[in-house]
Design a protein around this motif. Structure first.
Motif: not given
Length: 78
Positions: A24, A54, A56-57, A66
């Protein structure tokens, strides 16, 4: 593991969580703690390459930022 960001702020953790954090970060680095198993830093570094940042997205993650570094390299070779 100690994971450092580009400004040398760091966090200690296990290989699994260190890899997630490293994935990240842009320009992050990983160092084994004194009591870490042999090869822990390189395993963490290699694992981070294939982990999407990430986690948690929610929702579809299609932007380059991403995707994992490995996915981005594969897309650049198309």
């Amino acid at each position: 593991m100690t994971v450092l960001d580009s400004s040398n702020a760091g966090a200690d953790g296990c290989e699994h969580h260190g890899a997630r954090l490293l994935a990240s970060l842009e320009g992050g680095r990983v160092y084994a703690l004194p009591h870490a198993a042999e090869g822990a830093a390189i395993r963490t570094f290699k694992a981070a390459d294939g982990i999407r940042p990430f986690c948690w997205v929610d929702g579809p993650r299609t932007r380059l930022s991403q995707l994992s570094r490995a996915e981005n390299r594969a897309r650049n070779h198309l």
